[in-house]
Write an enzyme that holds these catalytic residues in place. Sequence first.
Site, PDB file in Angstrom:
ATOM      1  N   HIS A 163       0.609  -1.359  -0.012  1.00 14.54           N
ATOM      2  CA  HIS A 163       0.032   0.154   0.003  1.00 14.54           C
ATOM      3  C   HIS A 163       0.924   1.170   0.116  1.00 14.54           C
ATOM      4  O   HIS A 163       1.175   1.889   1.235  1.00 14.54           O
ATOM      5  CB  HIS A 163      -0.937  -0.104   1.343  1.00 14.54           C
ATOM      6  CG  HIS A 163      -2.019   0.581   0.999  1.00 14.54           C
ATOM      7  ND1 HIS A 163      -3.333   0.324   0.774  1.00 14.54           N
ATOM      8  CD2 HIS A 163      -2.393   2.080   1.287  1.00 14.54           C
ATOM      9  CE1 HIS A 163      -4.228   1.074   0.635  1.00 14.54           C
ATOM     10  NE2 HIS A 163      -3.829   2.402   0.822  1.00 14.54           N
ATOM     11  N   GLU A 178      -1.448   2.267  -5.658  1.00 11.37           N
ATOM     12  CA  GLU A 178      -2.061   3.351  -6.279  1.00 11.37           C
ATOM     13  C   GLU A 178      -0.810   4.009  -6.841  1.00 11.37           C
ATOM     14  O   GLU A 178      -0.534   5.241  -6.317  1.00 11.37           O
ATOM     15  CB  GLU A 178      -2.954   4.325  -5.474  1.00 11.37           C
ATOM     16  CG  GLU A 178      -4.203   3.779  -5.339  1.00 11.37           C
ATOM     17  CD  GLU A 178      -5.263   4.685  -4.684  1.00 11.37           C
ATOM     18  OE1 GLU A 178      -4.719   5.686  -4.036  1.00 11.37           O
ATOM     19  OE2 GLU A 178      -6.441   4.847  -4.670  1.00 11.37           O
ATOM     20  N   TYR A 229     -14.226   6.638  -6.291  1.00 14.85           N
ATOM     21  CA  TYR A 229     -14.922   7.153  -5.118  1.00 14.85           C
ATOM     22  C   TYR A 229     -16.209   7.674  -5.880  1.00 14.85           C
ATOM     23  O   TYR A 229     -16.011   8.891  -6.397  1.00 14.85           O
ATOM     24  CB  TYR A 229     -14.395   8.056  -4.250  1.00 14.85           C
ATOM     25  CG  TYR A 229     -13.376   7.216  -3.343  1.00 14.85           C
ATOM     26  CD1 TYR A 229     -13.771   6.785  -1.934  1.00 14.85           C
ATOM     27  CD2 TYR A 229     -12.179   6.646  -3.869  1.00 14.85           C
ATOM     28  CE1 TYR A 229     -12.802   5.942  -1.032  1.00 14.85           C
ATOM     29  CE2 TYR A 229     -11.300   5.738  -2.953  1.00 14.85           C
ATOM     30  CZ  TYR A 229     -11.677   5.561  -1.612  1.00 14.85           C
ATOM     31  OH  TYR A 229     -10.878   4.676  -0.720  1.00 14.85           O
ATOM     32  N   GLU A 270     -10.426  -0.953  -4.677  1.00 19.15           N
ATOM     33  CA  GLU A 270     -10.856  -0.350  -3.739  1.00 19.15           C
ATOM     34  C   GLU A 270     -11.960   0.713  -4.313  1.00 19.15           C
ATOM     35  O   GLU A 270     -11.879   1.309  -5.242  1.00 19.15           O
ATOM     36  CB  GLU A 270      -9.584   0.756  -3.314  1.00 19.15           C
ATOM     37  CG  GLU A 270      -9.912   1.964  -2.142  1.00 19.15           C
ATOM     38  CD  GLU A 270      -8.694   2.749  -1.820  1.00 19.15           C
ATOM     39  OE1 GLU A 270      -7.505   2.191  -1.792  1.00 19.15           O
ATOM     40  OE2 GLU A 270      -8.649   3.888  -1.613  1.00 19.15           O
ATOM     41  N   LYS A 293     -12.319   5.406  12.224  1.00 22.28           N
ATOM     42  CA  LYS A 293     -11.722   6.638  12.141  1.00 22.28           C
ATOM     43  C   LYS A 293     -13.054   7.800  12.149  1.00 22.28           C
ATOM     44  O   LYS A 293     -14.137   7.442  11.506  1.00 22.28           O
ATOM     45  CB  LYS A 293     -10.609   6.720  10.877  1.00 22.28           C
ATOM     46  CG  LYS A 293      -9.477   6.265  11.339  1.00 22.28           C
ATOM     47  CD  LYS A 293      -8.625   6.592  10.093  1.00 22.28           C
ATOM     48  CE  LYS A 293      -8.221   8.101  10.117  1.00 22.28           C
ATOM     49  NZ  LYS A 293      -7.437   8.358   9.007  1.00 22.28           N
TER      50      LYS A 293
END
Length: 289
Positions: free
Chosen positions: A82, A115, A176, A202, A241
């Site tokens: 990551h 990414e 997203y 993701e 979070k």
Amino acid sequence: VRLDHLLSRETYTEPRAWMSLRSTLWHLTLFGFERSVKTLYLFFENCIEDNYIENPEHALNCINAVVKAAIKNNVYVIIDWHTYYPQKEEAKAFFSMMAQKYGKYPHVIYEIYNEPMEDTWESVKEYATDIITEIRKYDPDNIILVGSPHWDQDLHLVAADPLQGFNNIMYTLHFYAATHKQELRDRATAAWEQGIPIFVSECAGMECTGDGPLDIEEWTRWVEWMEAHKISWVNWSISDKNETCSMLLPRADKNGGWDESLIKPAGRQSRKFIRQYNEAVYRTKKEKK
């Protein structure tokens, strides 16, 4: 991989809608490893962040516990490097270690560069070729996921010049929904139509920051698109979070058993999608009880 999508080794069906743990290191304290696997029982992602570079012994203890728990519970696990910039020599040594240790288990999927941001596709290809070659010394056939420039969105570059000479390679797409819309779907569709195997490792329904309001309408369009194209997808993320993408409240018990009051809107919507598109899985589990 068959043509453009992932097949389960055992059933030759498409295992698609899964969940992601934010970080193995972070979840060391939030979730017990084996209990967390049993609670999610669909999928989780093992995110290797800078802690592996700074403290490899601690990170490897975390990683090994999670991967072993996944294997024991017979679920897939992505071992994900990551990062947002290449660390080829470190990654090569790491994936060599992982392939030697876990390559014999069909549960394991390798994501070799989460990414890429400012890399060219040519540099990502060079990096991927070296890492894949190292993995294939010890693991001849488990799935390997390869990213593309600009946060795994430049699949048109992949389609124009894909990797050659390797089997069971898939290319990752991240989105997203409140930020990435039809333009990115059109780009991904064009790559898919050219035979590029896509894995959405993701995704979520808010802005690309992981925060901001959910765009349920656009998120639904994405899920319908992935299902129509038989593309596996991983929701980001099981964590507590203070942000929209984290699906649990801080008081959620690390052992699971979360009721509606502990699951935030992103988590409830993710669960709805997963149950909707895995109805046969849930029906089979209920019948076995």
